[in-house]
Enzyme design. Structure first.
Site, PDB file in Angstrom:
ATOM      1  N   CYS A 180      41.042  -5.310 -92.784  1.00  0.00           N
ATOM      2  CA  CYS A 180      41.797  -6.184 -93.692  1.00  0.00           C
ATOM      3  C   CYS A 180      41.931  -5.600 -95.092  1.00  0.00           C
ATOM      4  O   CYS A 180      42.205  -6.319 -96.051  1.00  0.00           O
ATOM      5  CB  CYS A 180      41.139  -7.562 -93.765  1.00  0.00           C
ATOM      6  SG  CYS A 180      41.085  -8.399 -92.168  1.00  0.00           S
ATOM      7  N   CYS A 191      38.262 -15.960 -89.298  1.00  0.00           N
ATOM      8  CA  CYS A 191      37.356 -14.816 -89.233  1.00  0.00           C
ATOM      9  C   CYS A 191      36.474 -14.780 -90.478  1.00  0.00           C
ATOM     10  O   CYS A 191      35.257 -14.618 -90.390  1.00  0.00           O
ATOM     11  CB  CYS A 191      38.157 -13.527 -89.108  1.00  0.00           C
ATOM     12  SG  CYS A 191      37.156 -12.064 -88.737  1.00  0.00           S
ATOM     13  N   CYS A 192      37.093 -14.957 -91.647  1.00  0.00           N
ATOM     14  CA  CYS A 192      36.327 -14.964 -92.897  1.00  0.00           C
ATOM     15  C   CYS A 192      35.347 -16.128 -92.948  1.00  0.00           C
ATOM     16  O   CYS A 192      34.221 -15.988 -93.440  1.00  0.00           O
ATOM     17  CB  CYS A 192      37.274 -15.038 -94.098  1.00  0.00           C
ATOM     18  SG  CYS A 192      38.222 -13.533 -94.397  1.00  0.00           S
ATOM     19  N   CYS A 236      36.369  -5.724 -95.650  1.00  0.00           N
ATOM     20  CA  CYS A 236      36.321  -5.279 -94.262  1.00  0.00           C
ATOM     21  C   CYS A 236      37.445  -4.281 -94.001  1.00  0.00           C
ATOM     22  O   CYS A 236      38.573  -4.458 -94.472  1.00  0.00           O
ATOM     23  CB  CYS A 236      36.448  -6.470 -93.320  1.00  0.00           C
ATOM     24  SG  CYS A 236      35.056  -7.612 -93.383  1.00  0.00           S
ATOM     25  N   CYS A 284      38.818 -14.506 -99.433  1.00  0.00           N
ATOM     26  CA  CYS A 284      38.190 -14.710 -98.128  1.00  0.00           C
ATOM     27  C   CYS A 284      37.600 -16.115 -98.014  1.00  0.00           C
ATOM     28  O   CYS A 284      37.409 -16.627 -96.920  1.00  0.00           O
ATOM     29  CB  CYS A 284      37.104 -13.673 -97.886  1.00  0.00           C
ATOM     30  SG  CYS A 284      35.695 -13.776 -99.014  1.00  0.00           S
TER      31      CYS A 284
END
Length: 232
Positions: free
Chosen positions: A200, A111-112, A197, A222
């Site tokens: 997270c 995702c990062c 985010c 990240c």
């Protein structure tokens, strides 16, 4: 290009002197600041505005930030007349979740990579100098951070990465913030210490490690500050 010897000299400068020396020696105004609008970023931006008032401010628009972060970003952009650039991922949140599911739960590293690392690496391409609000104290992964480093991007291009607050403590961050009356993200007053985010980010369990509240403790970075290759 700033030489290794001069980098060692700059290491002994205070934050504003670092900025002043880098801008003078690099002989370019092709610079940007990566900015999540956390307290450190606001300080570096406050210092930079005296030298590069229209410096591009790169915000990684992941689509997953706190509502308070978006509101603060927009307010400061208006109040300070910022040259804001929202670095966008290739996929919208809806497109990514339809294709891969909820990555921040199952594969936070991916995702990062998709929503932070890839957009940043491409956004850095036009610039020669990359300013950050990084500090050594923020995480064990940053303990060897230098105020000025050469970094190679995935494309092969080398940029000068400058972290004027590298040796600052958390207490110094808030001393400067208070002394200069800087605005700050409201999440700090709720107990957050490192803010990214929303899915997270949590209030840290370990007060000595502010980033222990990120990614449910599964990782500390990240990737935006580890994906480029330090070449010094």
């Amino acid at each position: 290009m700033i030489t290794t010897d001069h980098i060692e000299t700059i290491e002994g400068h205070d934050a504003e002197a670092v900025i002043r020396a880098v801008i003078a020696e690099a002989q370019t105004d092709s610079a940007c600041l990566t900015c999540s609008f956390q307290a450190e970023d606001m300080i570096v931006l406050h210092l930079l505005r005296d030298y590069l008032p229209k410096i591009p401010v790169l915000f990684l628009e992941t689509g997953y930030h706190f509502a308070d972060t978006y509101q603060f970003r927009d307010r400061m952009t208006t109040e300070w007349g910022l040259n804001l650039i929202n670095a966008m991922p290739q996929r919208t949140v809806q497109e990514q979740e339809a294709e891969f599911g909820i990555l921040y739960r199952n594969e936070p590293a991916k995702c990062c990579q998709l929503r932070k690392v890839a957009p940043l690496m491409s956004s850095l391409e036009p610039f020669e100098i990359w300013f950050t609000g990084l500090r050594r104290e923020q995480s064990p992964t940053r303990k060897n951070l230098k105020k000025v480093e050469h970094h190679r991007l995935p494309s092969g291009k080398t940029v000068l990465k400058v972290s004027p607050l590298a040796n600052w403590t958390w207490a110094q961050v808030w001393e400067y913030t208070g002394k200069h009356g800087l605005s700050y993200l409201p999440q700090y007053d709720q107990g957050y210490a490192s803010i990214g985010c929303e899915p997270c980010t949590a209030i840290p369990d370990d007060p000595s490690n502010p980033r222990s509240g990120r990614w449910s403790g599964k990782k500390l970075e990240c990737g935006i500050h580890t994906f480029s290759e330090k070449t010094d």
